[in-house]
Write a protein that holds these residues in place. Structure first.
Motif, PDB file in Angstrom:
ATOM      1  N   ARG A  72      32.912 -21.201  34.483  1.00 10.72           N
ATOM      2  CA  ARG A  72      34.323 -20.838  34.501  1.00 10.72           C
ATOM      3  C   ARG A  72      34.470 -19.377  34.883  1.00 10.72           C
ATOM      4  N   SER A  73      35.210 -19.122  35.954  1.00 11.02           N
ATOM      5  CA  SER A  73      35.385 -17.740  36.398  1.00 11.02           C
ATOM      6  C   SER A  73      36.388 -17.024  35.510  1.00 11.02           C
ATOM      7  N   THR A  74      36.133 -15.758  35.322  1.00 12.99           N
ATOM      8  CA  THR A  74      37.053 -14.869  34.623  1.00 12.99           C
ATOM      9  C   THR A  74      37.555 -13.864  35.659  1.00 12.99           C
ATOM     10  N   SER A  75      38.266 -12.863  35.246  1.00  9.44           N
ATOM     11  CA  SER A  75      38.849 -11.962  36.236  1.00  9.44           C
ATOM     12  C   SER A  75      37.797 -11.122  36.950  1.00  9.44           C
ATOM     13  N   GLN A  76      36.648 -10.895  36.314  1.00  8.98           N
ATOM     14  CA  GLN A  76      35.604 -10.066  36.926  1.00  8.98           C
ATOM     15  C   GLN A  76      34.224 -10.678  36.763  1.00  8.98           C
ATOM     16  N   GLY A  77      34.118 -11.976  36.913  1.00  7.26           N
ATOM     17  CA  GLY A  77      32.828 -12.631  36.808  1.00  7.26           C
ATOM     18  C   GLY A  77      32.992 -14.088  36.426  1.00  7.26           C
ATOM     19  N   PHE A  78      32.002 -14.631  35.728  1.00 11.56           N
ATOM     20  CA  PHE A  78      32.111 -16.008  35.256  1.00 11.56           C
ATOM     21  C   PHE A  78      31.217 -16.194  34.037  1.00 11.56           C
ATOM     22  N   GLU A  79      31.482 -17.260  33.300  1.00  8.54           N
ATOM     23  CA  GLU A  79      30.694 -17.602  32.123  1.00  8.54           C
ATOM     24  C   GLU A  79      30.135 -19.008  32.273  1.00  8.54           C
ATOM     25  N   ILE A  80      29.023 -19.261  31.607  1.00 11.19           N
ATOM     26  CA  ILE A  80      28.355 -20.557  31.665  1.00 11.19           C
ATOM     27  C   ILE A  80      28.447 -21.191  30.283  1.00 11.19           C
ATOM     28  N   LEU A  81      29.013 -22.397  30.222  1.00 10.66           N
ATOM     29  CA  LEU A  81      29.251 -23.073  28.947  1.00 10.66           C
ATOM     30  C   LEU A  81      28.417 -24.337  28.843  1.00 10.66           C
ATOM     31  N   ASN A  82      27.737 -24.500  27.728  1.00 10.31           N
ATOM     32  CA  ASN A  82      27.022 -25.740  27.433  1.00 10.31           C
ATOM     33  C   ASN A  82      28.002 -26.703  26.770  1.00 10.31           C
ATOM     34  N   THR A  83      28.322 -27.802  27.466  1.00  9.61           N
ATOM     35  CA  THR A  83      29.294 -28.762  26.924  1.00  9.61           C
ATOM     36  C   THR A  83      28.621 -30.076  26.530  1.00  9.61           C
ATOM     37  N   SER A  84      27.299 -30.039  26.279  1.00 11.14           N
ATOM     38  CA  SER A  84      26.611 -31.269  25.878  1.00 11.14           C
ATOM     39  C   SER A  84      27.169 -31.812  24.571  1.00 11.14           C
ATOM     40  N   ASN A  85      27.625 -30.915  23.705  1.00 12.43           N
ATOM     41  CA  ASN A  85      28.398 -31.315  22.525  1.00 12.43           C
ATOM     42  C   ASN A  85      29.781 -30.696  22.675  1.00 12.43           C
ATOM     43  N   PRO A  86      30.741 -31.450  23.200  1.00 10.63           N
ATOM     44  CA  PRO A  86      32.048 -30.869  23.518  1.00 10.63           C
ATOM     45  C   PRO A  86      32.802 -30.315  22.314  1.00 10.63           C
ATOM     46  N   GLU A  87      32.421 -30.708  21.107  1.00 10.40           N
ATOM     47  CA  GLU A  87      33.134 -30.210  19.935  1.00 10.40           C
ATOM     48  C   GLU A  87      32.709 -28.797  19.567  1.00 10.40           C
ATOM     49  N   THR A  88      31.517 -28.397  19.988  1.00  9.91           N
ATOM     50  CA  THR A  88      31.020 -27.045  19.675  1.00  9.91           C
ATOM     51  C   THR A  88      30.452 -26.441  20.949  1.00  9.91           C
ATOM     52  N   ILE A  89      31.311 -25.942  21.804  1.00 10.53           N
ATOM     53  CA  ILE A  89      30.890 -25.352  23.062  1.00 10.53           C
ATOM     54  C   ILE A  89      30.056 -24.093  22.802  1.00 10.53           C
ATOM     55  N   GLU A  90      28.973 -23.992  23.557  1.00 19.80           N
ATOM     56  CA  GLU A  90      28.082 -22.834  23.440  1.00 19.80           C
ATOM     57  C   GLU A  90      28.120 -22.033  24.739  1.00 19.80           C
ATOM     58  N   VAL A  91      28.289 -20.717  24.619  1.00 19.23           N
ATOM     59  CA  VAL A  91      28.249 -19.836  25.779  1.00 19.23           C
ATOM     60  C   VAL A  91      26.785 -19.510  26.080  1.00 19.23           C
ATOM     61  N   LEU A  92      26.269 -20.016  27.211  1.00 18.04           N
ATOM     62  CA  LEU A  92      24.867 -19.819  27.562  1.00 18.04           C
ATOM     63  C   LEU A  92      24.623 -18.451  28.188  1.00 18.04           C
ATOM     64  N   ASN A  93      25.539 -18.021  29.024  1.00 14.64           N
ATOM     65  CA  ASN A  93      25.355 -16.746  29.707  1.00 14.64           C
ATOM     66  C   ASN A  93      26.686 -16.297  30.299  1.00 14.64           C
ATOM     67  N   GLU A  94      26.770 -15.033  30.601  1.00 16.01           N
ATOM     68  CA  GLU A  94      27.946 -14.476  31.269  1.00 16.01           C
ATOM     69  C   GLU A  94      27.488 -13.554  32.384  1.00 16.01           C
ATOM     70  N   PHE A  95      28.238 -13.545  33.469  1.00 14.84           N
ATOM     71  CA  PHE A  95      27.904 -12.671  34.581  1.00 14.84           C
ATOM     72  C   PHE A  95      29.132 -11.854  34.937  1.00 14.84           C
ATOM     73  N   HIS A  96      28.935 -10.550  35.106  1.00 16.19           N
ATOM     74  CA  HIS A  96      30.047  -9.652  35.424  1.00 16.19           C
ATOM     75  C   HIS A  96      29.804  -9.018  36.783  1.00 16.19           C
ATOM     76  N   LEU A  97      30.820  -9.026  37.625  1.00 14.87           N
ATOM     77  CA  LEU A  97      30.743  -8.391  38.929  1.00 14.87           C
ATOM     78  C   LEU A  97      30.774  -6.876  38.786  1.00 14.87           C
ATOM     79  N   GLY A  98      30.500  -6.197  39.897  1.00 16.07           N
ATOM     80  CA  GLY A  98      30.517  -4.751  39.873  1.00 16.07           C
ATOM     81  C   GLY A  98      31.927  -4.197  39.790  1.00 16.07           C
TER      82      GLY A  98
END
Length: 421
Positions: A72-98
Motif C-alpha cells: 500500500r503506497s503512502t504519500s512518500q513510499g509504501f508499506e508491506i502488510l502480511n494479511t495471512s490472518n486478516p484479523e491481525t494485520i502485520e506490518v512486514l516492512n516500510e519503504f520511504h522515498l527520498g
C-alpha cells in the motif's frame, strides 16, 4: 398501590440498558473496536485543518496484493502488510522515498513492484522498481520520463508481460493520455509509445486484448462523460479508434471475459460486449436506489461493486441479467468507501475517513452471499456473529433485566405494606 416515579425510572432504565448494551457489544461499534487497530497500519497524510471535523483523509487506488501480502503506497513510499490472518494485520516492512519525492500508484507482477513517483524539485515524473521476491525491499532502478512529461501525474497502472501501461494527467494544462514503458531491461527501461488528448483528464482505464479503454473525468462539467478506445497493437504508434459518450458521472472501468464494465456513480453498472472492440455494444445494466457506485472488481462470475457505504455483490453468470446475491454495509463512521481489490477470497476495501487508522477494511468473501468483515477486527464475543444467537442472548439479557426489576418492585411494595401495618 402507588409506585414512586423513581421506581418507574429505574424500571425503564434497567429494561432498556441490557438491550442497548447487548446491541453495542454485538454490532462492533467503532468506540469499542478501535482498540485493535494497529497504529502502524495508517495512510501517510497531513490534515491541513486539524481542528476542522469536516476534514478527511482521502484514499486512492494505491493497494495491490499477492499471496496474502498487500502493498500500500503512502504519500512518500509504501508499506508491506502480511494479511495471512486478516484479523491481525502485520506490518512486514516500510519503504520511504527520498526527499522531495512523492509516491502514487502501484502495479505488481510475480516478483516486481512498480511505483509511480513525482519529483517536486523539477516536477518530473517516473517510476521506481522494487524486487519483492522477499520482503527485504531492494530498489532495482528509478526511471524518470523526459522533460516533455514534466508536470504529469499518474492516475492508473497496468502491467502486461514486460510492458507497463500508465494513465497520466497534467492538471495545469488539462491534458491526459496513456504511455507505454518497456521494462525488459529492468535497469534501463524504455519509453515506447504514447497518446495524448488536450482538454481531457482521465479517471481510470482498462485493457482488453490489444485495446485500452480510457475513462474521461468530467470534473468541470463542460463535456459528456464516456470512454475513448486506443489500439495498442503497435506499441510505438498508438491510435484512437473509437469513443463512447455517456451523460452520467462515471467512476471506474474494468474488463473481464471480453466484457467491459462501466461504473456510474449516479445510477449503477453498464455492461458492454467487446466482440467488436472498436464498437462496444451495451448488453445490460444494474442499479440500486441507494447506490452511489464507486468501483468494481470481478472473479468467477461474481462482481463486487464498491459503493459509498460498502459493497454489493452480483451474480453475473447470466450477463444480460445481473442479480444481487450479497451485501456489505457499514455506515457507523464518516467517510465513503471508494476503491476495492479482490485477492482470491479476500476483498480489500479502501475508504475516506476522519481517522487514518480506519481506511482499510478486509472482508472474507468465501461465501459471497454473506461477506464477513475480518479487519478492523471484531472484539465483541464470538456468539454475536450469529444473528439467531445474538437475538436469543439479547432477549435473555432483556428478560433477566425484567425479572430483576419485577422482583425489586415486589420487594419494595411488600416492605411498604409491612410498614403501614
Amino acid at each position: 398501590m402507588r409506585i414512586s416515579r423513581y421506581t418507574v425510572i429505574l424500571f425503564i432504565s434497567l429494561f432498556v440498558s441490557p438491550i442497548f448494551f447487548s446491541q453495542v457489544v454485538a454490532n462492533d461499534h467503532r468506540f469499542i473496536d478501535d482498540e485493535l487497530i494497529s497504529n502502524k497500519v495508517i495512510d501517510d497524510g497531513t490534515i491541513m485543518y486539524p481542528n476542522n471535523p469536516i476534514m478527511m483523509y482521502h484514499c486512492w487506488s494505491n493497494l495491490v496484493a499477492n499471496e496474502r501480502v498487500a502493498y500500500r503506497s503512502t504519500s512518500q513510499g509504501f508499506e508491506i502488510l502480511n494479511t495471512s490472518n486478516p484479523e491481525t494485520i502485520e506490518v512486514l516492512n516500510e519503504f520511504h522515498l527520498g526527499e522531495n519525492l512523492s509516491s502514487g500508484y502501484l502495479a505488481l507482477n510475480d516478483t516486481f513492484l512498480y511505483l509511480s513517483v513525482n519529483d517536486y524539485d523539477n516536477w518530473s515524473f517516473g517510476f521506481s522498481l522494487f524486487d519483492v521476491a522477499n520482503h527485504e525491499i531492494t530498489s532495482i532502478s528509478q526511471f524518470f520520463f523526459n522533460a516533455s512529461l514534466n508536470g504529469f501525474y499518474c492516475n492508473g497502472l497496468y502491467v502486461k508481460g514486460n510492458y507497463i501501461y500508465c494513465l497520466i494527467n497534467q492538471h495545469i494544462n488539462v491534458k491526459g493520455g496513456l504511455v507505454i514503458v518497456d521494462y525488459t531491461n529492468i535497469t534501463h527501461p524504455e519509453l515506447l509509445g504514447s497518446y495524448f488528448f488536450d482538454g481531457i483528464w482521465f479517471q481510470d482505464f482498462a485493457i482488453n486484448n490489444n485495446y485500452a479503454y480510457l475513462l474521461r473525468a468530467n470534473y468541470f462539467g463542460d463535456f459528456e462523460d464516456g470512454f475513448l478506445i486506443i489500439d495498442l497493437t503497435n506499441t510505438t504508434s498508438l491510435v484512437k479508434v473509437g469513443e463512447i459518450t455517456d451523460e452520467t458521472n462515471l467512476r471506474a472501468v474494468t474488463c473481464w471475459d471480453n466484457k467491459l464494465f462501466l461504473v456510474s456513480q449516479d445510477d449503477g453498472l453498464r455492461i458492454y460486449d467487446l466482440t467488436d472492440p472498436v464498437n462496444p455494444q451495451r448488453i445490460s445494466n444494474y442499479s440500486e436506489a441507494d447506490g452511489y457506485f464507486q468501483d468494481i472488481c470481478i472473479l468467477d462470475d461474481i462482481a463486487y461493486i464498491v459503493t459509498s457505504s460498502g459493497c454489493c455483490i452480483l451474480d453475473i453468470s447470466e450477463i444480460t441479467a445481473p442479480e444481487r446475491i450479497g451485501l456489505f454495509k457499514y455506515t457507523k463512521e464518516l467517510g465513503a468507501f471508494s476503491y476495492g481489490l479482490l485477492e482470491d477470497d479476500l476483498l480489500y476495501l479502501h475508504k475516506n475517513s476522519e481517522d487514518p487508522t480506519r481506511m482499510l477494511f478486509i472482508l472474507d468473501v468465501t461465501n459471497p452471499e454473506k461477506p464477513v468483515k475480518m479487519y478492523p477486527a471484531w472484539i465483541g464475543p464470538q456468539w454475536a456473529r450469529n444473528e439467531f444467537t445474538l437475538f436469543m442472548v439479547s432477549t435473555a439479557i432483556a428478560l433477566s433485566g425484567i425479572v430483576i426489576i419485577s422482583v425489586s418492585i415486589f420487594l419494595i411494595v411488600k416492605r411498604r405494606r409491612r410498614r403501614k401495618k
